[in-house]
Motif scaffolding. Structure first.
Motif, PDB file in Angstrom:
ATOM      1  N   VAL A 168       0.956  -1.101  -0.014  1.00 46.24           N
ATOM      2  CA  VAL A 168      -0.132   0.097   0.005  1.00 46.24           C
ATOM      3  C   VAL A 168       0.803   1.264   0.134  1.00 46.24           C
ATOM      4  O   VAL A 168       0.494   2.240  -0.705  1.00 46.24           O
ATOM      5  CB  VAL A 168      -0.853   0.063   1.251  1.00 46.24           C
ATOM      6  CG1 VAL A 168      -1.531   1.366   1.203  1.00 46.24           C
ATOM      7  CG2 VAL A 168      -1.994  -1.007   1.101  1.00 46.24           C
ATOM      8  N   ILE A 214      -8.651   6.995  -6.284  1.00 47.89           N
ATOM      9  CA  ILE A 214      -7.547   7.366  -7.358  1.00 47.89           C
ATOM     10  C   ILE A 214      -7.526   6.366  -8.302  1.00 47.89           C
ATOM     11  O   ILE A 214      -7.469   6.836  -9.616  1.00 47.89           O
ATOM     12  CB  ILE A 214      -6.198   7.393  -6.302  1.00 47.89           C
ATOM     13  CG1 ILE A 214      -6.252   8.199  -5.029  1.00 47.89           C
ATOM     14  CG2 ILE A 214      -5.157   7.604  -7.271  1.00 47.89           C
ATOM     15  CD1 ILE A 214      -5.122   7.789  -4.256  1.00 47.89           C
ATOM     16  N   ALA A 257      -7.727   4.465  -2.035  1.00 48.19           N
ATOM     17  CA  ALA A 257      -7.060   3.569  -3.384  1.00 48.19           C
ATOM     18  C   ALA A 257      -8.142   3.608  -4.299  1.00 48.19           C
ATOM     19  O   ALA A 257      -7.938   3.755  -5.735  1.00 48.19           O
ATOM     20  CB  ALA A 257      -6.494   2.590  -3.012  1.00 48.19           C
ATOM     21  N   THR A 268       2.501   1.612  -3.269  1.00 49.97           N
ATOM     22  CA  THR A 268       1.696   1.885  -4.431  1.00 49.97           C
ATOM     23  C   THR A 268       1.247   3.318  -4.348  1.00 49.97           C
ATOM     24  O   THR A 268       1.072   4.040  -5.320  1.00 49.97           O
ATOM     25  CB  THR A 268       0.454   1.029  -4.261  1.00 49.97           C
ATOM     26  OG1 THR A 268       0.914  -0.394  -4.562  1.00 49.97           O
ATOM     27  CG2 THR A 268      -0.614   1.517  -5.469  1.00 49.97           C
ATOM     28  N   LEU A 269       0.740   3.905  -3.296  1.00 51.27           N
ATOM     29  CA  LEU A 269       0.338   5.220  -3.104  1.00 51.27           C
ATOM     30  C   LEU A 269       1.416   6.284  -3.240  1.00 51.27           C
ATOM     31  O   LEU A 269       1.334   7.444  -4.022  1.00 51.27           O
ATOM     32  CB  LEU A 269      -0.114   5.456  -1.878  1.00 51.27           C
ATOM     33  CG  LEU A 269      -1.599   4.812  -1.233  1.00 51.27           C
ATOM     34  CD1 LEU A 269      -2.011   4.927  -0.004  1.00 51.27           C
ATOM     35  CD2 LEU A 269      -2.744   4.930  -2.231  1.00 51.27           C
ATOM     36  N   SER A 322       2.073   6.276  -7.098  1.00 51.87           N
ATOM     37  CA  SER A 322       0.744   6.927  -7.899  1.00 51.87           C
ATOM     38  C   SER A 322       0.889   8.410  -7.758  1.00 51.87           C
ATOM     39  O   SER A 322       0.866   9.146  -8.917  1.00 51.87           O
ATOM     40  CB  SER A 322      -0.458   6.443  -7.356  1.00 51.87           C
ATOM     41  OG  SER A 322      -0.794   6.734  -6.089  1.00 51.87           O
ATOM     42  N   THR A 349      -3.120   1.109  -7.736  1.00 50.23           N
ATOM     43  CA  THR A 349      -4.119   1.302  -6.608  1.00 50.23           C
ATOM     44  C   THR A 349      -5.120   0.525  -6.680  1.00 50.23           C
ATOM     45  O   THR A 349      -5.872   0.563  -5.405  1.00 50.23           O
ATOM     46  CB  THR A 349      -4.285   3.000  -6.600  1.00 50.23           C
ATOM     47  OG1 THR A 349      -4.960   3.310  -7.942  1.00 50.23           O
ATOM     48  CG2 THR A 349      -3.163   3.783  -6.656  1.00 50.23           C
ATOM     49  N   ILE A 398      -8.300   3.249   3.567  1.00 53.67           N
ATOM     50  CA  ILE A 398      -7.133   3.125   2.589  1.00 53.67           C
ATOM     51  C   ILE A 398      -7.836   2.669   1.298  1.00 53.67           C
ATOM     52  O   ILE A 398      -7.705   3.107   0.213  1.00 53.67           O
ATOM     53  CB  ILE A 398      -6.074   2.385   3.074  1.00 53.67           C
ATOM     54  CG1 ILE A 398      -5.292   3.068   4.319  1.00 53.67           C
ATOM     55  CG2 ILE A 398      -5.040   1.959   2.138  1.00 53.67           C
ATOM     56  CD1 ILE A 398      -4.746   4.177   3.636  1.00 53.67           C
TER      57      ILE A 398
END
Length: 326
Positions: free
Chosen positions: A123, A183, A180, A126-127, A130, A158, A176
Protein backbone atom coordinates in the motif's frame (compact mmCIF):
# COMPACT_ATOMS: atom_id res chain seq x y z
CA UNK A 1 10.30 5.57 -27.24
CA UNK A 2 13.85 6.74 -27.82
CA UNK A 3 16.24 3.87 -28.53
CA UNK A 4 19.16 6.11 -27.58
CA UNK A 5 17.81 6.51 -24.05
CA UNK A 6 20.04 5.05 -21.31
CA UNK A 7 17.15 2.74 -20.49
CA UNK A 8 17.58 0.93 -23.80
CA UNK A 9 21.33 1.22 -24.37
CA UNK A 10 23.29 -2.03 -24.20
CA UNK A 11 26.87 -3.03 -24.77
CA UNK A 12 25.70 -6.35 -26.17
CA UNK A 13 27.24 -8.19 -23.22
CA UNK A 14 25.16 -9.98 -20.63
CA UNK A 15 24.90 -7.80 -17.55
CA UNK A 16 22.46 -7.32 -14.71
CA UNK A 17 22.44 -3.68 -15.83
CA UNK A 18 20.03 -4.74 -18.57
CA UNK A 19 17.55 -6.49 -16.26
CA UNK A 20 14.22 -4.73 -17.07
CA UNK A 21 11.94 -3.64 -14.26
CA UNK A 22 8.93 -4.83 -16.25
CA UNK A 23 10.05 -8.40 -15.55
CA UNK A 24 8.20 -8.04 -12.23
CA UNK A 25 5.08 -8.38 -14.39
CA UNK A 26 5.92 -12.11 -14.36
CA UNK A 27 5.24 -12.14 -10.63
CA UNK A 28 1.96 -10.33 -11.22
CA UNK A 29 0.85 -12.82 -13.85
CA UNK A 30 1.85 -15.89 -11.85
CA UNK A 31 0.28 -14.56 -8.64
CA UNK A 32 -2.91 -13.76 -10.53
CA UNK A 33 -2.90 -17.27 -12.02
CA UNK A 34 -2.48 -18.75 -8.54
CA UNK A 35 -5.44 -16.75 -7.22
CA UNK A 36 -7.50 -17.74 -10.27
CA UNK A 37 -6.84 -21.44 -9.67
CA UNK A 38 -7.58 -20.99 -5.97
CA UNK A 39 -10.96 -19.52 -6.91
CA UNK A 40 -11.49 -22.31 -9.45
CA UNK A 41 -10.93 -24.80 -6.62
CA UNK A 42 -13.77 -23.31 -4.58
CA UNK A 43 -16.13 -22.73 -7.51
CA UNK A 44 -15.32 -25.51 -9.99
CA UNK A 45 -13.73 -28.12 -7.76
CA UNK A 46 -10.31 -27.80 -9.40
CA UNK A 47 -7.40 -29.41 -7.50
CA UNK A 48 -6.28 -27.14 -4.66
CA UNK A 49 -2.66 -28.12 -5.17
CA UNK A 50 -2.46 -26.36 -8.54
CA UNK A 51 -3.13 -22.87 -7.21
CA UNK A 52 -0.95 -23.32 -4.14
CA UNK A 53 1.98 -24.64 -6.19
CA UNK A 54 1.75 -21.73 -8.62
CA UNK A 55 1.57 -19.31 -5.68
CA UNK A 56 4.76 -20.77 -4.19
CA UNK A 57 6.45 -20.52 -7.58
CA UNK A 58 5.37 -16.86 -7.90
CA UNK A 59 6.89 -16.12 -4.50
CA UNK A 60 10.15 -17.74 -5.56
CA UNK A 61 10.22 -15.78 -8.83
CA UNK A 62 9.66 -12.57 -6.88
CA UNK A 63 12.65 -13.32 -4.64
CA UNK A 64 14.90 -14.09 -7.63
CA UNK A 65 13.92 -10.99 -9.62
CA UNK A 66 14.16 -8.80 -6.52
CA UNK A 67 17.69 -10.03 -5.83
CA UNK A 68 18.62 -9.32 -9.43
CA UNK A 69 17.12 -5.85 -9.45
CA UNK A 70 18.66 -4.95 -6.07
CA UNK A 71 22.01 -5.98 -7.53
CA UNK A 72 21.34 -3.71 -10.49
CA UNK A 73 20.45 -0.87 -8.09
CA UNK A 74 23.67 -1.37 -6.12
CA UNK A 75 25.97 -1.68 -9.12
CA UNK A 76 24.27 0.54 -11.71
CA UNK A 77 22.16 3.13 -9.86
CA UNK A 78 22.27 5.46 -12.86
CA UNK A 79 20.56 2.80 -15.00
CA UNK A 80 17.79 2.39 -12.42
CA UNK A 81 17.43 6.17 -12.17
CA UNK A 82 17.15 6.48 -15.95
CA UNK A 83 14.57 3.70 -16.05
CA UNK A 84 12.51 5.32 -13.29
CA UNK A 85 12.46 8.72 -14.99
CA UNK A 86 11.72 7.33 -18.46
CA UNK A 87 8.20 8.44 -19.56
CA UNK A 88 7.19 4.87 -20.44
CA UNK A 89 9.49 2.43 -18.66
CA UNK A 90 9.10 4.34 -15.39
CA UNK A 91 5.48 3.29 -15.13
CA UNK A 92 6.52 -0.36 -14.87
CA UNK A 93 7.85 0.27 -11.37
CA UNK A 94 4.19 -0.18 -10.54
CA UNK A 95 4.67 -3.88 -11.29
CA UNK A 96 6.78 -4.14 -8.12
CA UNK A 97 4.05 -2.64 -5.95
CA UNK A 98 1.33 -4.77 -7.55
CA UNK A 99 3.45 -7.90 -7.08
CA UNK A 100 3.75 -7.17 -3.35
CA UNK A 101 0.00 -6.61 -3.03
CA UNK A 102 -0.84 -9.82 -4.89
CA UNK A 103 1.65 -11.85 -2.88
CA UNK A 104 -0.09 -10.68 0.29
CA UNK A 105 -3.22 -12.43 -1.02
CA UNK A 106 -1.20 -15.51 -1.95
CA UNK A 107 0.21 -15.94 1.56
CA UNK A 108 -2.99 -14.89 3.41
CA UNK A 109 -4.34 -18.45 3.98
CA UNK A 110 -1.05 -19.42 5.61
CA UNK A 111 -0.34 -16.39 7.82
CA UNK A 112 -2.70 -13.48 8.39
CA UNK A 113 -0.02 -11.34 10.16
CA UNK A 114 2.43 -11.87 7.30
CA UNK A 115 -0.26 -11.00 4.76
CA UNK A 116 -1.14 -7.81 6.66
CA UNK A 117 2.51 -6.76 6.84
CA UNK A 118 3.16 -7.47 3.14
CA UNK A 119 -0.06 -5.68 2.15
CA UNK A 120 0.89 -2.61 4.20
CA UNK A 121 4.25 -2.40 2.45
CA UNK A 122 2.50 -2.73 -0.90
CA UNK A 123 0.00 0.00 0.00
CA UNK A 124 2.73 2.47 0.96
CA UNK A 125 4.72 1.75 -2.20
CA UNK A 126 1.64 1.96 -4.43
CA UNK A 127 0.33 5.25 -3.06
CA UNK A 128 3.79 6.83 -3.17
CA UNK A 129 4.34 5.74 -6.77
CA UNK A 130 0.91 6.92 -7.93
CA UNK A 131 1.59 10.32 -6.34
CA UNK A 132 4.93 10.61 -8.14
CA UNK A 133 3.52 9.49 -11.50
CA UNK A 134 0.50 11.82 -11.44
CA UNK A 135 2.66 14.73 -10.27
CA UNK A 136 5.04 14.05 -13.14
CA UNK A 137 2.20 14.14 -15.66
CA UNK A 138 0.80 17.40 -14.29
CA UNK A 139 4.10 19.22 -14.81
CA UNK A 140 2.98 19.66 -18.41
CA UNK A 141 4.81 19.48 -21.73
CA UNK A 142 4.29 15.71 -21.93
CA UNK A 143 4.72 14.31 -25.42
CA UNK A 144 1.30 12.91 -26.48
CA UNK A 145 3.06 10.05 -28.27
CA UNK A 146 4.18 8.78 -24.86
CA UNK A 147 0.57 7.98 -23.90
CA UNK A 148 1.11 4.23 -23.85
CA UNK A 149 -0.88 1.46 -22.12
CA UNK A 150 1.94 1.32 -19.55
CA UNK A 151 0.61 4.60 -18.13
CA UNK A 152 -2.27 2.61 -16.66
CA UNK A 153 -0.02 0.39 -14.52
CA UNK A 154 0.51 2.74 -11.52
CA UNK A 155 -3.21 3.56 -11.41
CA UNK A 156 -4.28 -0.07 -11.68
CA UNK A 157 -1.87 -0.64 -8.79
CA UNK A 158 -4.08 1.52 -6.57
CA UNK A 159 -7.13 -0.52 -7.57
CA UNK A 160 -5.27 -3.64 -6.45
CA UNK A 161 -5.24 -2.28 -2.90
CA UNK A 162 -8.97 -3.01 -2.34
CA UNK A 163 -8.72 -6.14 -4.51
CA UNK A 164 -6.24 -7.66 -2.06
CA UNK A 165 -7.14 -5.78 1.12
CA UNK A 166 -10.89 -6.02 1.50
CA UNK A 167 -10.53 -8.48 4.39
CA UNK A 168 -7.62 -6.82 6.16
CA UNK A 169 -8.35 -6.57 9.90
CA UNK A 170 -6.71 -3.19 10.56
CA UNK A 171 -9.15 -0.44 11.53
CA UNK A 172 -7.67 1.94 8.97
CA UNK A 173 -7.80 -0.53 6.07
CA UNK A 174 -11.34 0.37 4.97
CA UNK A 175 -10.49 4.06 4.54
CA UNK A 176 -7.31 3.21 2.65
CA UNK A 177 -9.36 0.96 0.37
CA UNK A 178 -11.75 3.85 -0.34
CA UNK A 179 -8.86 6.24 -1.00
CA UNK A 180 -7.17 3.80 -3.33
CA UNK A 181 -10.41 3.04 -5.17
CA UNK A 182 -11.04 6.75 -5.74
CA UNK A 183 -7.55 7.35 -7.12
CA UNK A 184 -7.50 4.23 -9.27
CA UNK A 185 -10.99 4.57 -10.73
CA UNK A 186 -10.71 8.21 -11.77
CA UNK A 187 -7.12 8.11 -13.02
CA UNK A 188 -7.59 4.84 -14.88
CA UNK A 189 -10.51 6.27 -16.84
CA UNK A 190 -8.67 9.54 -17.55
CA UNK A 191 -5.55 7.75 -18.75
CA UNK A 192 -7.54 5.14 -20.67
CA UNK A 193 -9.14 7.97 -22.65
CA UNK A 194 -5.77 9.59 -23.36
CA UNK A 195 -4.22 6.30 -24.44
CA UNK A 196 -7.09 5.37 -26.75
CA UNK A 197 -6.86 8.86 -28.28
CA UNK A 198 -3.16 8.31 -28.96
CA UNK A 199 -3.81 4.86 -30.47
CA UNK A 200 -6.55 6.26 -32.73
CA UNK A 201 -4.80 9.39 -33.97
CA UNK A 202 -1.14 8.40 -34.11
CA UNK A 203 1.02 5.61 -35.51
CA UNK A 204 0.44 2.04 -34.28
CA UNK A 205 2.61 0.76 -31.46
CA UNK A 206 5.95 -0.70 -32.46
CA UNK A 207 5.92 -4.53 -32.39
CA UNK A 208 7.88 -4.71 -29.13
CA UNK A 209 5.17 -2.68 -27.38
CA UNK A 210 2.17 -4.46 -28.90
CA UNK A 211 1.70 -6.95 -26.01
CA UNK A 212 1.10 -3.97 -23.70
CA UNK A 213 -2.26 -3.45 -25.45
CA UNK A 214 -3.58 -6.15 -23.12
CA UNK A 215 -3.13 -3.68 -20.25
CA UNK A 216 -6.23 -1.90 -21.59
CA UNK A 217 -8.28 -4.78 -20.15
CA UNK A 218 -6.98 -4.16 -16.63
CA UNK A 219 -8.97 -1.06 -15.56
CA UNK A 220 -12.24 -2.91 -16.13
CA UNK A 221 -11.29 -6.40 -14.91
CA UNK A 222 -9.46 -5.09 -11.85
CA UNK A 223 -12.13 -2.44 -11.42
CA UNK A 224 -14.75 -5.21 -11.29
CA UNK A 225 -12.80 -7.01 -8.54
CA UNK A 226 -12.18 -3.84 -6.54
CA UNK A 227 -15.79 -2.69 -6.81
CA UNK A 228 -17.30 -6.05 -5.84
CA UNK A 229 -14.96 -6.27 -2.87
CA UNK A 230 -15.93 -2.78 -1.75
CA UNK A 231 -19.71 -3.26 -2.01
CA UNK A 232 -19.67 -6.89 -0.93
CA UNK A 233 -21.18 -8.47 -4.03
CA UNK A 234 -21.93 -8.33 -7.75
CA UNK A 235 -24.50 -5.92 -9.13
CA UNK A 236 -25.40 -4.48 -12.54
CA UNK A 237 -22.62 -1.89 -12.46
CA UNK A 238 -20.11 -4.65 -11.78
CA UNK A 239 -21.57 -6.55 -14.73
CA UNK A 240 -20.97 -3.54 -16.97
CA UNK A 241 -17.31 -3.45 -15.92
CA UNK A 242 -16.92 -7.17 -16.56
CA UNK A 243 -18.53 -7.13 -19.99
CA UNK A 244 -16.54 -4.14 -21.20
CA UNK A 245 -13.36 -5.82 -19.99
CA UNK A 246 -14.37 -8.92 -21.94
CA UNK A 247 -15.13 -6.81 -25.02
CA UNK A 248 -11.76 -5.04 -24.75
CA UNK A 249 -10.02 -8.40 -24.54
CA UNK A 250 -11.82 -9.57 -27.69
CA UNK A 251 -10.69 -6.42 -29.52
CA UNK A 252 -7.01 -6.41 -28.52
CA UNK A 253 -6.35 -10.18 -28.49
CA UNK A 254 -6.01 -10.50 -32.31
CA UNK A 255 -3.60 -7.55 -32.29
CA UNK A 256 -1.48 -9.09 -29.53
CA UNK A 257 -1.47 -12.79 -30.44
CA UNK A 258 -0.08 -12.54 -33.96
CA UNK A 259 1.79 -15.36 -35.71
CA UNK A 260 4.76 -13.08 -36.42
CA UNK A 261 5.07 -11.83 -32.83
CA UNK A 262 8.58 -12.09 -31.36
CA UNK A 263 9.12 -13.05 -27.74
CA UNK A 264 10.63 -10.68 -25.20
CA UNK A 265 10.28 -10.06 -21.47
CA UNK A 266 7.69 -7.42 -22.37
CA UNK A 267 5.22 -10.22 -23.13
CA UNK A 268 4.65 -10.62 -19.39
CA UNK A 269 2.54 -7.45 -19.61
CA UNK A 270 -0.35 -9.62 -20.77
CA UNK A 271 -0.29 -11.87 -17.68
CA UNK A 272 -2.05 -9.96 -14.94
CA UNK A 273 -4.72 -8.25 -17.09
CA UNK A 274 -5.70 -11.71 -18.33
CA UNK A 275 -5.57 -13.15 -14.81
CA UNK A 276 -7.80 -10.36 -13.50
CA UNK A 277 -10.27 -11.05 -16.31
CA UNK A 278 -10.26 -14.78 -15.48
CA UNK A 279 -10.93 -14.11 -11.78
CA UNK A 280 -13.68 -11.65 -12.71
CA UNK A 281 -15.21 -14.23 -15.08
CA UNK A 282 -15.18 -16.91 -12.37
CA UNK A 283 -16.72 -14.54 -9.85
CA UNK A 284 -19.39 -13.32 -12.27
CA UNK A 285 -20.24 -16.85 -13.43
CA UNK A 286 -20.70 -17.92 -9.81
CA UNK A 287 -23.06 -14.99 -9.28
CA UNK A 288 -25.17 -15.66 -12.38
CA UNK A 289 -24.97 -19.45 -12.27
CA UNK A 290 -24.95 -19.49 -16.07
CA UNK A 291 -23.53 -22.38 -18.08
CA UNK A 292 -22.17 -20.21 -20.92
CA UNK A 293 -20.49 -17.90 -18.40
CA UNK A 294 -18.88 -20.88 -16.69
CA UNK A 295 -17.69 -21.99 -20.12
CA UNK A 296 -16.13 -18.59 -20.83
CA UNK A 297 -14.42 -18.61 -17.43
CA UNK A 298 -13.04 -22.12 -17.95
CA UNK A 299 -11.74 -21.32 -21.44
CA UNK A 300 -10.07 -18.13 -20.21
CA UNK A 301 -8.48 -20.00 -17.29
CA UNK A 302 -7.13 -22.66 -19.63
CA UNK A 303 -5.84 -20.03 -22.05
CA UNK A 304 -4.13 -18.09 -19.26
CA UNK A 305 -2.50 -21.23 -17.86
CA UNK A 306 -1.09 -22.27 -21.24
CA UNK A 307 0.13 -18.77 -22.08
CA UNK A 308 1.90 -18.25 -18.76
CA UNK A 309 3.46 -21.72 -18.96
CA UNK A 310 4.86 -20.82 -22.38
CA UNK A 311 6.11 -17.45 -21.15
CA UNK A 312 7.78 -19.11 -18.17
CA UNK A 313 9.62 -21.61 -20.36
CA UNK A 314 10.73 -18.95 -22.86
CA UNK A 315 11.89 -16.62 -20.09
CA UNK A 316 13.92 -19.38 -18.46
CA UNK A 317 15.52 -20.09 -21.84
CA UNK A 318 16.65 -16.52 -22.44
CA UNK A 319 17.77 -16.22 -18.81
CA UNK A 320 19.96 -19.31 -19.11
CA UNK A 321 21.46 -18.31 -22.46
CA UNK A 322 22.12 -14.76 -21.29
CA UNK A 323 19.83 -12.98 -23.74
CA UNK A 324 17.64 -11.67 -20.91
CA UNK A 325 20.61 -9.63 -19.67
CA UNK A 326 22.06 -8.66 -23.05
Amino acid sequence: MNPSSPVFQSSGKASVRNLPVNLFAAVMGLSGLALAWRLAHSSLGAPALVGEAIGAFALGVFVLISLGYLTKLARYPEAVRAEFHHPIAGNFFGTIAISVLLLSAVVAPYSAPAASAIWTVGVLATLALSFVVVSRLLKGQVDPSHAMPAWIVPCVATLDIPVTGAQMPMAWASEINLLASAIGAVMALVLFTMIVGRLVHRDPLVPAMTPSLMILVAPFAVGFLAYTNMVGGVDDFAALLFYFGLFTFAVVAPKVFRPDARFSAGWWAIGFPLAALVIAALKYAAFRGSGPLWGIAAVLLGMLTVILAMLTVRTMQIALNGKLFA
